[in-house]
Design a protein around this motif. Structure first.
Motif, PDB file in Angstrom:
ATOM      1  N   PRO A  78       1.008   8.123  14.920  1.00 51.47           N
ATOM      2  CA  PRO A  78       1.245  10.267  15.132  1.00 51.47           C
ATOM      3  C   PRO A  78       1.831  10.579  15.046  1.00 51.47           C
ATOM      4  O   PRO A  78       3.317  10.233  13.864  1.00 51.47           O
ATOM      5  N   GLY A  79       2.015  12.042  14.054  1.00 50.17           N
ATOM      6  CA  GLY A  79       2.519  12.682  13.367  1.00 50.17           C
ATOM      7  C   GLY A  79       2.408  12.173  12.059  1.00 50.17           C
ATOM      8  O   GLY A  79       3.086  12.886  10.770  1.00 50.17           O
ATOM      9  N   ASN A  80       1.821  10.781  11.027  1.00 50.60           N
ATOM     10  CA  ASN A  80       1.261   9.713  10.286  1.00 50.60           C
ATOM     11  C   ASN A  80       2.519   9.316   9.836  1.00 50.60           C
ATOM     12  O   ASN A  80       2.952   9.303   8.606  1.00 50.60           O
ATOM     13  N   LYS A  81       3.583   8.735  10.829  1.00 52.71           N
ATOM     14  CA  LYS A  81       4.930   8.701  10.242  1.00 52.71           C
ATOM     15  C   LYS A  81       4.625   7.015  11.509  1.00 52.71           C
ATOM     16  O   LYS A  81       5.358   7.447  12.476  1.00 52.71           O
ATOM     17  N   PRO A  82       4.796   6.572  11.291  1.00 56.51           N
ATOM     18  CA  PRO A  82       5.372   5.070  11.412  1.00 56.51           C
ATOM     19  C   PRO A  82       6.461   4.420  11.057  1.00 56.51           C
ATOM     20  O   PRO A  82       7.291   5.108  10.527  1.00 56.51           O
ATOM     21  N   THR A  83       7.097   3.983  12.696  1.00 55.59           N
ATOM     22  CA  THR A  83       8.565   4.181  12.685  1.00 55.59           C
ATOM     23  C   THR A  83       8.727   3.043  11.936  1.00 55.59           C
ATOM     24  O   THR A  83       7.705   2.185  11.674  1.00 55.59           O
ATOM     25  N   PRO A  84      10.274   2.761  11.282  1.00 56.44           N
ATOM     26  CA  PRO A  84      10.768   1.514  10.842  1.00 56.44           C
ATOM     27  C   PRO A  84       9.927   0.285  10.891  1.00 56.44           C
ATOM     28  O   PRO A  84       9.209  -0.615  10.467  1.00 56.44           O
ATOM     29  N   GLU A  85      10.728  -0.058  12.719  1.00 53.69           N
ATOM     30  CA  GLU A  85       9.850  -1.349  13.108  1.00 53.69           C
ATOM     31  C   GLU A  85       8.467  -1.746  12.766  1.00 53.69           C
ATOM     32  O   GLU A  85       8.232  -2.664  12.843  1.00 53.69           O
ATOM     33  N   GLU A  86       7.000  -0.018  13.277  1.00 50.37           N
ATOM     34  CA  GLU A  86       6.225  -0.497  12.578  1.00 50.37           C
ATOM     35  C   GLU A  86       5.759  -0.899  11.408  1.00 50.37           C
ATOM     36  O   GLU A  86       5.133  -1.713  11.270  1.00 50.37           O
ATOM     37  N   LEU A  87       6.456  -0.787  10.448  1.00 53.03           N
ATOM     38  CA  LEU A  87       6.511  -1.254   9.636  1.00 53.03           C
ATOM     39  C   LEU A  87       6.605  -2.173   9.334  1.00 53.03           C
ATOM     40  O   LEU A  87       6.417  -2.994   8.208  1.00 53.03           O
ATOM     41  N   ARG A  88       7.917  -2.711   9.470  1.00 53.18           N
ATOM     42  CA  ARG A  88       8.171  -3.707   9.142  1.00 53.18           C
ATOM     43  C   ARG A  88       6.449  -5.167  10.200  1.00 53.18           C
ATOM     44  O   ARG A  88       6.911  -6.216   9.462  1.00 53.18           O
ATOM     45  N   ASN A  89       6.768  -4.798  11.086  1.00 55.96           N
ATOM     46  CA  ASN A  89       5.603  -5.335  12.028  1.00 55.96           C
ATOM     47  C   ASN A  89       4.870  -5.776  10.699  1.00 55.96           C
ATOM     48  O   ASN A  89       3.441  -7.034  11.140  1.00 55.96           O
ATOM     49  N   CYS A  90       3.999  -4.186  10.143  1.00 59.41           N
ATOM     50  CA  CYS A  90       2.627  -4.754   9.156  1.00 59.41           C
ATOM     51  C   CYS A  90       3.092  -5.185   7.826  1.00 59.41           C
ATOM     52  O   CYS A  90       2.593  -5.967   7.053  1.00 59.41           O
ATOM     53  N   ALA A  91       4.615  -4.864   7.860  1.00 59.42           N
ATOM     54  CA  ALA A  91       4.320  -6.062   5.981  1.00 59.42           C
ATOM     55  C   ALA A  91       4.250  -7.102   5.897  1.00 59.42           C
ATOM     56  O   ALA A  91       3.637  -7.299   4.747  1.00 59.42           O
ATOM     57  N   PRO A  92       4.311  -8.308   6.706  1.00 57.63           N
ATOM     58  CA  PRO A  92       3.558  -9.215   6.218  1.00 57.63           C
ATOM     59  C   PRO A  92       2.229  -9.307   6.109  1.00 57.63           C
ATOM     60  O   PRO A  92       1.516 -10.309   5.081  1.00 57.63           O
ATOM     61  N   TRP A  93       1.130  -8.020   6.646  1.00 66.39           N
ATOM     62  CA  TRP A  93      -0.140  -8.705   5.941  1.00 66.39           C
ATOM     63  C   TRP A  93      -0.076  -7.902   4.371  1.00 66.39           C
ATOM     64  O   TRP A  93      -0.485  -8.249   3.880  1.00 66.39           O
ATOM     65  N   LEU A  94       0.679  -6.935   3.897  1.00 65.88           N
ATOM     66  CA  LEU A  94       0.692  -7.106   2.702  1.00 65.88           C
ATOM     67  C   LEU A  94       1.180  -8.064   1.906  1.00 65.88           C
ATOM     68  O   LEU A  94       0.687  -8.493   0.316  1.00 65.88           O
ATOM     69  N   ASP A  95       2.258  -8.758   2.270  1.00 64.02           N
ATOM     70  CA  ASP A  95       2.299  -9.872   1.879  1.00 64.02           C
ATOM     71  C   ASP A  95       1.227 -10.987   1.031  1.00 64.02           C
ATOM     72  O   ASP A  95       0.858 -11.872   0.072  1.00 64.02           O
ATOM     73  N   VAL A  96       0.237 -11.111   1.972  1.00 67.37           N
ATOM     74  CA  VAL A  96      -0.694 -12.428   1.837  1.00 67.37           C
ATOM     75  C   VAL A  96      -1.453 -11.684   1.412  1.00 67.37           C
ATOM     76  O   VAL A  96      -2.076 -12.252   0.494  1.00 67.37           O
ATOM     77  N   GLU A  97      -1.873  -9.820   1.768  1.00 66.38           N
ATOM     78  CA  GLU A  97      -3.353  -9.451   0.602  1.00 66.38           C
ATOM     79  C   GLU A  97      -2.870  -9.374  -0.696  1.00 66.38           C
ATOM     80  O   GLU A  97      -3.372  -9.935  -2.011  1.00 66.38           O
ATOM     81  N   MET A  98      -1.739  -9.606  -1.051  1.00 67.99           N
ATOM     82  CA  MET A  98      -1.450  -9.611  -2.476  1.00 67.99           C
ATOM     83  C   MET A  98      -0.847 -11.067  -2.953  1.00 67.99           C
ATOM     84  O   MET A  98      -1.636 -11.509  -4.106  1.00 67.99           O
ATOM     85  N   ARG A  99      -0.885 -11.989  -2.521  1.00 69.31           N
ATOM     86  CA  ARG A  99      -1.153 -13.476  -2.498  1.00 69.31           C
ATOM     87  C   ARG A  99      -2.713 -13.841  -2.698  1.00 69.31           C
ATOM     88  O   ARG A  99      -2.317 -13.963  -4.342  1.00 69.31           O
ATOM     89  N   LEU A 100      -3.348 -12.811  -2.256  1.00 71.01           N
ATOM     90  CA  LEU A 100      -4.809 -13.442  -2.557  1.00 71.01           C
ATOM     91  C   LEU A 100      -5.571 -12.399  -3.230  1.00 71.01           C
ATOM     92  O   LEU A 100      -6.094 -13.009  -3.841  1.00 71.01           O
ATOM     93  N   LEU A 101      -4.515 -11.925  -3.804  1.00 65.52           N
ATOM     94  CA  LEU A 101      -5.838 -10.474  -4.913  1.00 65.52           C
ATOM     95  C   LEU A 101      -5.082 -11.578  -6.348  1.00 65.52           C
ATOM     96  O   LEU A 101      -3.963 -11.120  -6.649  1.00 65.52           O
TER      97      LEU A 101
END
Ligand code: SF4
Length: 230
Positions: free
Chosen positions: A124-147
């Motif tokens: 909503p409002g293009n603003k994820p909460t800090p907690e939501e960004l933390r929830n999503c962060a592990p996806w980036l960790d895996v993704e960068m390992r796979l790239l």
């Protein structure tokens, strides 16, 4: 996160993610209500998987899907004003096969580039909460390992830039975070050998006001090509 062994498997896991109840409810609600101009569309309405070339040397890291853009089409930056600004630049810089991005089956191919975001669900409002960004962060960790070929990360906006630094910190590779300051066009050599380039986000708020011009963004992606040895 122990995780998927391929980017394709990772994307499948992301699409099925349900960790943020507020965001999942919002995406579903938007998909049901739709915008009048897209009344005939079957909205995607799920977390948006990443897109691009698995052998990419350059990662473009965004903020989060747009409600009627990638939350509708299911592909990053596809179908909204940000993408209408970004993809022609990617095409001119040699990363995208065509300048227009309208749907998942529009024939677009990326070469040397992978597109992801620090939040995978439209907030909503293009603003994820800090907690939501933390929830999503592990996806980036895996993704960068796979790239495996990754050399350069173009951070589209301050939140993406902070997300990349947080990724480095989680892996214990960011001893002096205070020295990394977000400013358009700045480059940083990260401790793991990656190069980060900061860019303003191609949001309508930035592009309509001239804060980010086509020439500025093209310069960033041409520089990323050069740094990546492409
Ligand atoms: S924002 Fe990320 S962590 Fe949250 S539900 Fe969507 S994909 Fe899952």
């Amino acid at each position: 996160m122990a995780g998927p062994a391929t980017l394709q498997a990772l994307n499948a896991r992301i699409v099925a993610c349900n960790l943020c109840p507020r965001l999942r409810a919002h995406c579903v609600e938007i998909a049901q209500k739709r915008r009048r101009a897209y009344a005939d569309w079957q909205y995607w309405g799920r977390p948006v998987p990443s897109f691009g070339d698995p052998e990419a040397r350059v990662l473009a890291l965004g903020l989060a899907p747009g409600a009627h853009g990638s939350n509708r089409t299911g592909r990053p930056f596809t179908g909204d004003g940000s993408g209408d600004f970004l993809y022609p630049v990617l095409h001119a810089a040699g990363f995208a096969s065509q300048p227009t991005a309208t749907s998942r089956d529009d024939g677009m191919k990326l070469n040397g580039l992978w597109i992801a975001s620090v939040g995978r669900c439209a907030p909503p409002g293009n603003k994820p909460t800090p907690e939501e960004l933390r929830n999503c962060a592990p996806w980036l960790d895996v993704e960068m390992r796979l790239l495996k070929e990754l050399r350069v990360v173009v951070c589209l906006g301050r939140i993406a830039f902070d997300g990349l630094l947080a990724h480095e910190s989680r892996l214990g590779r960011m001893p002096k975070r205070a020295t990394y300051v977000f400013a358009h066009g700045t480059e940083y050599n990260l401790p793991d050998g990656l190069i980060a380039i900061a860019s303003y986000h191609p949001s309508l708020q930035n592009t309509n006001t001239g804060k980010l011009t086509r020439a500025m963004l093209l310069s960033v992606f041409k520089r990323a090509r050069q740094l990546a040895g492409l």
